[in-house]
Design a protein around this motif. Structure first.
Motif, PDB file in Angstrom:
ATOM      1  N   UNK A 297     106.766  63.996   6.939  1.00  0.00           N
ATOM      2  CA  UNK A 297     107.079  62.623   6.529  1.00  0.00           C
ATOM      3  C   UNK A 297     108.495  62.552   5.958  1.00  0.00           C
ATOM      4  N   UNK A 298     109.273  61.558   6.360  1.00  0.00           N
ATOM      5  CA  UNK A 298     110.617  61.421   5.787  1.00  0.00           C
ATOM      6  C   UNK A 298     110.559  60.882   4.363  1.00  0.00           C
ATOM      7  N   UNK A 299     111.576  61.200   3.597  1.00  0.00           N
ATOM      8  CA  UNK A 299     111.727  60.634   2.263  1.00  0.00           C
ATOM      9  C   UNK A 299     111.970  59.133   2.383  1.00  0.00           C
ATOM     10  N   UNK A 300     111.305  58.364   1.543  1.00  0.00           N
ATOM     11  CA  UNK A 300     111.439  56.902   1.650  1.00  0.00           C
ATOM     12  C   UNK A 300     112.897  56.499   1.476  1.00  0.00           C
ATOM     13  N   UNK A 301     113.362  55.644   2.396  1.00  0.00           N
ATOM     14  CA  UNK A 301     114.772  55.265   2.397  1.00  0.00           C
ATOM     15  C   UNK A 301     114.895  53.750   2.475  1.00  0.00           C
ATOM     16  N   UNK A 302     115.204  53.201   3.638  1.00  0.00           N
ATOM     17  CA  UNK A 302     115.480  51.778   3.773  1.00  0.00           C
ATOM     18  C   UNK A 302     114.275  51.022   4.309  1.00  0.00           C
ATOM     19  N   UNK A 303     114.043  49.813   3.758  1.00  0.00           N
ATOM     20  CA  UNK A 303     112.971  48.933   4.230  1.00  0.00           C
ATOM     21  C   UNK A 303     113.475  48.050   5.361  1.00  0.00           C
ATOM     22  N   UNK A 304     112.590  47.768   6.317  1.00  0.00           N
ATOM     23  CA  UNK A 304     112.881  46.799   7.375  1.00  0.00           C
ATOM     24  C   UNK A 304     112.207  45.485   7.025  1.00  0.00           C
TER      25      UNK A 304
END
Length: 342
Positions: free
Chosen positions: A186-193
């Motif tokens: 799982x990627x580290x939480x970054x940008x929201x769409x």
């Protein structure tokens, strides 16, 4: 960016000869009957009305027939061999392991990835290697748009973030899904769409629309593409495999309706998919083997709208089945797969 020669001998890649052999045996997605597979569940009369309408809409169209098959209850998603990387358009490449694909939008300032396959290993061996083979520089990957929170779509995203500084985008609902399920890679939480967000980079603007149903926060992009002097607009439906509960199916249907309207507004005339249930691998091989011919991914505006109409009818059938209680068998046999793929 210029194309480099394709190496058909690369391990795991699907050569044209091998593709033809598989197609002849009916082992490639979309080949063969559009009816239910041997594991299909019982279908009620109300559902059959919708399934029959979808088949009539599909007619002999191989793209639409493949979609009917992919949305038929009991359909087993295929695992075809991986094709070599290919530019579908001058500014759009497909990088695939066969059963799941990522797209690379090639802009003047760098690359926007749409999905990232299943793992860091595939990010390195398929995405990075494939981009280089096509003459594109993976060092210029700046964004990874994840269509939904299943590992076969985000598995390589953190690798691209760590190695190239790419920013990873996902809908808030699916960032939350990833946080709850804690899958591997799982990627580290970054940008929201945000729904309807426009990602503008390198002179290219990609529209990102929330289309929940497959997951709570599935996103479907609309992408401008070009081939020589021709300009087209592509869509990619973010999550094909339908859910099983009536509530989720209604959400999926609502997403079909809203996205279909957005497609109409954007004059979408190209259909893409991140899984092979749309005759996409076959069309890629047609494009590869017949340079200079009409691009088989350009369906035209009426046909892309018919694609969504077929999807609408098939989902109405799935909903009728679910409401009648006839989908219990599909829920048991496919519930685990729905949580992780397609």
């Amino acid at each position: 960016m210029t194309s480099s020669p394709r190496h058909e001998g690369m391990t795991g890649y699907l050569t044209r000869r091998r593709f033809g052999q598989l197609a002849a045996l009916g082992l490639v997605a979309g080949v063969g009957s559009v009816g239910p597979t041997s594991s299909a569940v019982a279908t009620g009369a109300d559902a059959r009305v919708h399934y029959d309408r979808a088949r009539r809409l599909a007619g002999s169209d191989p793209v639409l027939r493949a979609l009917v098959a992919a949305l038929t209850p009991g359909f087993d998603f295929p695992r075809p061999p991986a094709p070599a990387p290919i530019k579908l358009f001058d500014n759009l490449a497909m990088l695939s392991v066969g059963w799941v694909s990522a797209m690379a939008v090639l802009t003047d300032d760098g690359i926007v990835m749409i999905d990232a396959l299943t793992s860091p290993a595939e990010a390195e061996s398929v995405l990075v290697r494939g981009l280089r083979e096509l003459g594109a520089d993976p060092e210029t990957i700046r964004y990874v748009v994840v269509t939904h929170g299943h590992e076969d779509h985000f598995g390589g995203a953190q690798y691209l973030a760590d190695h190239y500084g790419a920013r990873v985008l996902m809908s808030p609902a699916d960032w939350d899904l990833v946080a709850r399920t804690r899958p591997a890679n799982a990627p580290t939480r970054d940008l929201d769409i945000a729904d309807g967000q426009r990602l503008t980079f390198g002179g290219t603007t990609i529209q990102l629309h929330h289309t929940p149903g497959h997951t709570p926060g599935t996103v479907s992009p609309i992408i401008p593409v070009r081939a020589g002097r021709e300009r087209h607009t592509a869509m990619l439906w973010g999550g094909t495999n339908p859910p099983t509960t009536p509530t989720e199916l209604r959400t999926y249907l609502a997403s079909i309706h809203s996205f279909r309207a957005r497609m109409r507004q954007a004059d979408v005339d190209v259909e893409l998919s991140n899984h092979p249930g749309d005759y996409g691998l076959q069309r890629a091989e047609q494009l590869r083997s017949r340079p200079g011919r009409a691009n088989p991914f350009v369906l035209g505006r009426p046909r892309t709208q018919r694609f969504m109409a077929v999807m609408d009818s098939m989902l109405r059938g799935r909903l009728a089945d679910a409401e009648a209680g006839n989908a219990r068998g599909a829920s048991r046999s496919h519930g685990a797969a729905v949580q992780r793929c397609c």
